[in-house]
Write a protein that holds these residues in place. Structure first.
Motif, PDB file in Angstrom:
ATOM      1  N   ARG A  83       0.794  -1.263  -0.105  1.00  0.00           N
ATOM      2  CA  ARG A  83       0.072  -0.114  -0.003  1.00  0.00           C
ATOM      3  C   ARG A  83       0.727   1.288  -0.072  1.00  0.00           C
ATOM      4  O   ARG A  83       2.239   1.117   0.330  1.00  0.00           O
ATOM      5  N   LYS A  84       0.083   2.330  -0.367  1.00  0.00           N
ATOM      6  CA  LYS A  84       1.117   3.553  -0.323  1.00  0.00           C
ATOM      7  C   LYS A  84       1.445   3.906   0.843  1.00  0.00           C
ATOM      8  O   LYS A  84       0.792   3.958   1.925  1.00  0.00           O
ATOM      9  N   LEU A  85       2.518   4.754   1.020  1.00  0.00           N
ATOM     10  CA  LEU A  85       3.057   5.202   2.394  1.00  0.00           C
ATOM     11  C   LEU A  85       2.429   6.496   2.453  1.00  0.00           C
ATOM     12  O   LEU A  85       2.365   7.368   1.713  1.00  0.00           O
ATOM     13  N   LYS A  86       2.062   6.615   3.744  1.00  0.00           N
ATOM     14  CA  LYS A  86       1.232   7.876   4.040  1.00  0.00           C
ATOM     15  C   LYS A  86       2.303   8.891   4.750  1.00  0.00           C
ATOM     16  O   LYS A  86       3.058   8.579   5.821  1.00  0.00           O
ATOM     17  N   VAL A  87       2.446  10.118   4.239  1.00  0.00           N
ATOM     18  CA  VAL A  87       3.497  10.954   4.883  1.00  0.00           C
ATOM     19  C   VAL A  87       2.898  12.226   4.996  1.00  0.00           C
ATOM     20  O   VAL A  87       2.298  12.981   4.347  1.00  0.00           O
ATOM     21  N   MET A 119       7.933  10.495  -5.404  1.00  0.00           N
ATOM     22  CA  MET A 119       8.273   9.142  -4.816  1.00  0.00           C
ATOM     23  C   MET A 119       6.956   8.401  -4.694  1.00  0.00           C
ATOM     24  O   MET A 119       7.099   7.121  -4.444  1.00  0.00           O
ATOM     25  N   GLY A 120       5.956   9.027  -4.983  1.00  0.00           N
ATOM     26  CA  GLY A 120       4.656   8.010  -4.961  1.00  0.00           C
ATOM     27  C   GLY A 120       3.724   7.653  -3.536  1.00  0.00           C
ATOM     28  O   GLY A 120       3.387   6.719  -3.478  1.00  0.00           O
ATOM     29  N   VAL A 121       4.193   8.787  -2.824  1.00  0.00           N
ATOM     30  CA  VAL A 121       3.471   8.329  -1.531  1.00  0.00           C
ATOM     31  C   VAL A 121       2.283   9.245  -1.289  1.00  0.00           C
ATOM     32  O   VAL A 121       1.994  10.009  -2.193  1.00  0.00           O
ATOM     33  N   GLU A 122       1.481   8.843  -0.467  1.00  0.00           N
ATOM     34  CA  GLU A 122       0.170   9.524   0.032  1.00  0.00           C
ATOM     35  C   GLU A 122       0.501  10.711   0.777  1.00  0.00           C
ATOM     36  O   GLU A 122       1.101  10.361   1.959  1.00  0.00           O
ATOM     37  N   LEU A 123       0.347  12.020   0.291  1.00  0.00           N
ATOM     38  CA  LEU A 123       0.747  13.002   1.020  1.00  0.00           C
ATOM     39  C   LEU A 123      -0.414  13.818   1.809  1.00  0.00           C
ATOM     40  O   LEU A 123      -1.575  13.990   1.424  1.00  0.00           O
ATOM     41  N   ILE A 124      -0.010  14.005   3.211  1.00  0.00           N
ATOM     42  CA  ILE A 124      -0.971  14.752   3.986  1.00  0.00           C
ATOM     43  C   ILE A 124      -0.324  16.268   4.464  1.00  0.00           C
ATOM     44  O   ILE A 124       0.530  16.130   5.299  1.00  0.00           O
ATOM     45  N   ASP A 125      -0.830  17.194   3.775  1.00  0.00           N
ATOM     46  CA  ASP A 125      -0.317  18.360   4.126  1.00  0.00           C
ATOM     47  C   ASP A 125      -0.819  19.416   5.187  1.00  0.00           C
ATOM     48  O   ASP A 125      -1.837  19.717   5.225  1.00  0.00           O
ATOM     49  N   LEU A 126      -0.248  19.565   6.299  1.00  0.00           N
ATOM     50  CA  LEU A 126      -0.741  20.028   7.403  1.00  0.00           C
ATOM     51  C   LEU A 126      -0.593  21.626   7.482  1.00  0.00           C
ATOM     52  O   LEU A 126      -1.061  22.171   8.791  1.00  0.00           O
ATOM     53  N   LEU A 140      12.095   4.964   0.641  1.00  0.00           N
ATOM     54  CA  LEU A 140      11.942   3.944  -0.162  1.00  0.00           C
ATOM     55  C   LEU A 140      11.874   2.712   0.433  1.00  0.00           C
ATOM     56  O   LEU A 140      11.060   1.705   0.093  1.00  0.00           O
ATOM     57  N   ARG A 141      12.608   2.626   1.715  1.00  0.00           N
ATOM     58  CA  ARG A 141      12.504   1.186   2.391  1.00  0.00           C
ATOM     59  C   ARG A 141      11.303   0.967   2.959  1.00  0.00           C
ATOM     60  O   ARG A 141      10.716   0.008   3.182  1.00  0.00           O
ATOM     61  N   LEU A 142      10.922   2.120   3.706  1.00  0.00           N
ATOM     62  CA  LEU A 142       9.522   1.950   4.337  1.00  0.00           C
ATOM     63  C   LEU A 142       8.290   1.676   3.248  1.00  0.00           C
ATOM     64  O   LEU A 142       7.458   1.271   3.850  1.00  0.00           O
ATOM     65  N   MET A 143       8.620   2.112   2.115  1.00  0.00           N
ATOM     66  CA  MET A 143       7.601   1.652   0.910  1.00  0.00           C
ATOM     67  C   MET A 143       7.787   0.360   0.478  1.00  0.00           C
ATOM     68  O   MET A 143       6.715  -0.182  -0.211  1.00  0.00           O
ATOM     69  N   GLY A 144       8.655  -0.335   1.136  1.00  0.00           N
ATOM     70  CA  GLY A 144       8.815  -1.809   0.824  1.00  0.00           C
ATOM     71  C   GLY A 144      10.064  -2.089  -0.086  1.00  0.00           C
ATOM     72  O   GLY A 144      10.406  -3.547  -0.155  1.00  0.00           O
ATOM     73  N   GLN A 145      10.578  -0.981  -0.679  1.00  0.00           N
ATOM     74  CA  GLN A 145      11.871  -1.335  -1.507  1.00  0.00           C
ATOM     75  C   GLN A 145      12.901  -2.080  -0.826  1.00  0.00           C
ATOM     76  O   GLN A 145      13.307  -1.818   0.283  1.00  0.00           O
ATOM     77  N   ALA A 146      13.393  -3.441  -1.214  1.00  0.00           N
ATOM     78  CA  ALA A 146      14.371  -4.154  -0.430  1.00  0.00           C
ATOM     79  C   ALA A 146      15.666  -3.539  -0.619  1.00  0.00           C
ATOM     80  O   ALA A 146      16.241  -3.337   0.541  1.00  0.00           O
ATOM     81  N   THR A 147      16.341  -2.971  -1.861  1.00  0.00           N
ATOM     82  CA  THR A 147      17.271  -2.487  -1.992  1.00  0.00           C
ATOM     83  C   THR A 147      17.433  -1.033  -2.757  1.00  0.00           C
ATOM     84  O   THR A 147      17.509  -1.106  -3.834  1.00  0.00           O
ATOM     85  N   PRO A 148      17.047  -0.069  -1.865  1.00  0.00           N
ATOM     86  CA  PRO A 148      16.579   1.233  -2.597  1.00  0.00           C
ATOM     87  C   PRO A 148      18.093   1.456  -3.523  1.00  0.00           C
ATOM     88  O   PRO A 148      19.093   1.372  -2.989  1.00  0.00           O
TER      89      PRO A 148
END
Ligand code: AMP
Ligand code: MG
Length: 417
Positions: A185-189, A225-232, A326-334
């Motif tokens: 799933r997309k990482l939420k940032v 980077m393709g994350v789901e962005l939450i801009d506060l 990238l690691r948190l998104m699941g990439q094994a070896t960015p």
């Protein structure tokens, strides 16, 4: 913690420290392959087929059975008994002394194992039709044929868990007939800026105020980077507001990124808040720009406290946040940013003692070689230097002033984040 000298943490050491806490997201989703572009594969993908799926011709030419006496009989014609097209195979059997006209991609007819290119034969005609061929050049046995399973064997792992899907990969899974794949799933940032002086776009500036630009550079880098962005938003240096925003961010996102307020100025409240609500390290990094950096956890969220200066935000993002994300998104070896040595056409001023990330422009010189030049003034507030740059000139801790013509290390950023 005692291992980490808070006065001058080397860049590499900070990077390694952060790495040990990065457990990737575990939830997955299944998506049609087009939607997997830029996403990370969850679980291995095995090929359901041999690729290619059948022996086929790599050339336009003539398919025949190779025999050892061909070289002696080069002048003996082979009769053309039919045609094989890609998508329309020749269904008969090809015997000795015979061949089939064959197009690229067409299935090899029964009884054939070799293709001679059409340019390497002379044609004889009968009744105005090509009727037989003679070799002008004898092919090697089994030449010009793509064999079943030559590219991929059935059951072979095509992409392993943690692979990021690129355009070629979409084509490859499509060639296997796979319509959808499992991805993380997309990482939420969540991001917010801190500072009393910050003004959001649309409001005229008063004396002493600046427009909040950090949320825009962060938006750009994180979106790529393709994350789901939450801009506060931009939050004033008010401990209550900062606290509530931080807690909202940490409850909604996997990663919280703030800019400003992590140095030791009087209005730098983030440090107190983070000590209270999380486990966060505050580093003075041995790098320029980007000296103050905070990293840790607030609740379940990873926290990055970036410096306030606009260039420092981008530099620390590239050097720390990018790989961690990238690691948190699941990439094994960015993949690291491409880094190599080139000649720098201008002199560089630098003090030994810390790693510097100067902004550079990689360009093709008139002699055809790629070289680099600094963008000019290197202040950490000069966002225009980042706009002009397509790379960092990475100057190691021990390096001092350099003359024009010196070889320097560059790290390409353009088009990557
Ligand atoms: P700080 O780390 O909060 O002391 O900020 C360092 C410098 O960066 C100050 O000059 C700030 O005005 C500037 N700055 C901080 N945050 C931003 C932002 N979001 N956009 C533009 N400049 C900023
Ligand atoms: Mg501030």
């Amino acid at each position: 913690m005692d291992d980490y000298d808070p006065n001058a943490m080397p860049v590499e050491k900070a990077r390694r420290f952060i790495q040990q806490f990065l457990a990737p997201v575990t939830e997955t989703e299944r998506v049609p392959i087009r939607e997997s572009l830029g996403r990370v594969v969850a679980g291995d993908i095995a090929s359901p087929l041999d690729v290619p799926n059948y022996d086929n011709s790599a050339m336009d030419g003539y398919a025949f059975q190779y025999t050892d006496d061909l070289s002696i009989n080069a002048t003996t014609p082979l009769n053309i008994i039919g045609t094989a097209f890609a998508g329309t195979p020749f269904s008969g059997m090809v015997n000795r002394g015979e061949c089939v006209r064959i197009m690229t991609g067409a299935m090899m007819p029964k009884g054939t194992d070799t293709v001679v290119m059409q340019e390497k034969v002379s044609l004889k005609e009968a009744l105005n039709q090509p009727s037989s061929i003679c070799f002008t050049d004898i092919p090697k046995p089994r030449a010009n044929v793509r064999y079943t399973g030559e590219d991929l064997k059935q059951g072979q792992i095509v992409f392993s868990n943690g692979h990021m899907m690129r355009p070629a990969d979409l084509g490859l899974v499509a060639s296997l007939g796979i319509e959808s794949i499992n991805i993380y799933r997309k990482l939420k940032v969540a991001i917010f800026s801190t500072g009393d002086e910050l003004v959001s776009l649309g409001t005229p500036l008063k004396t002493g105020q600046v427009y909040d630009s950090n949320r825009y550079t962060l938006h750009g880098m994180l979106t790529r980077m393709g994350v789901e962005l939450i801009d506060l938003g931009a939050i004033p240096d008010d401990p209550k507001l900062l606290e509530s925003t931080l807690l909202v961010a940490a409850s909604q996102a996997d990663v919280v990124i703030t800019s400003g307020g992590v140095s030791v100025g009087e209005a730098d409240y983030m440090k107190q808040l983070l000590t209270q609500h999380g486990q966060v390290m505050f580093w003075k990094l041995a790098m320029k720009p980007g000296r103050p950096l905070a990293y840790g956890k607030v609740g379940h969220a990873h926290y990055f406290g970036l410096p306030g200066n606009p260039v420092a935000v981008m530099v620390t993002f590239y050097q720390f946040v990018r790989e961690a994300t990238l690691r948190l998104m699941g990439q094994a070896t960015p993949a690291p940013l491409p880094t190599f040595q080139v000649q720098c056409t201008q002199a560089i001023r630098k003090l030994p003692g810390r790693t510097e990330f100067q902004r550079g422009i990689l360009f093709a010189d008139t002699d055809g070689l790629w070289k680099v030049k600094p963008t000019g003034a290197q202040g950490s507030a000069l966002l225009s230097s980042m706009s002009m740059a397509n790379c960092f000139i990475v100057l190691d801790v021990s390096v001092g002033n350099l003359d024009a013509g010196a070889c320097v290390q560059v790290q390409v950023m353009d088009g990557i984040v």
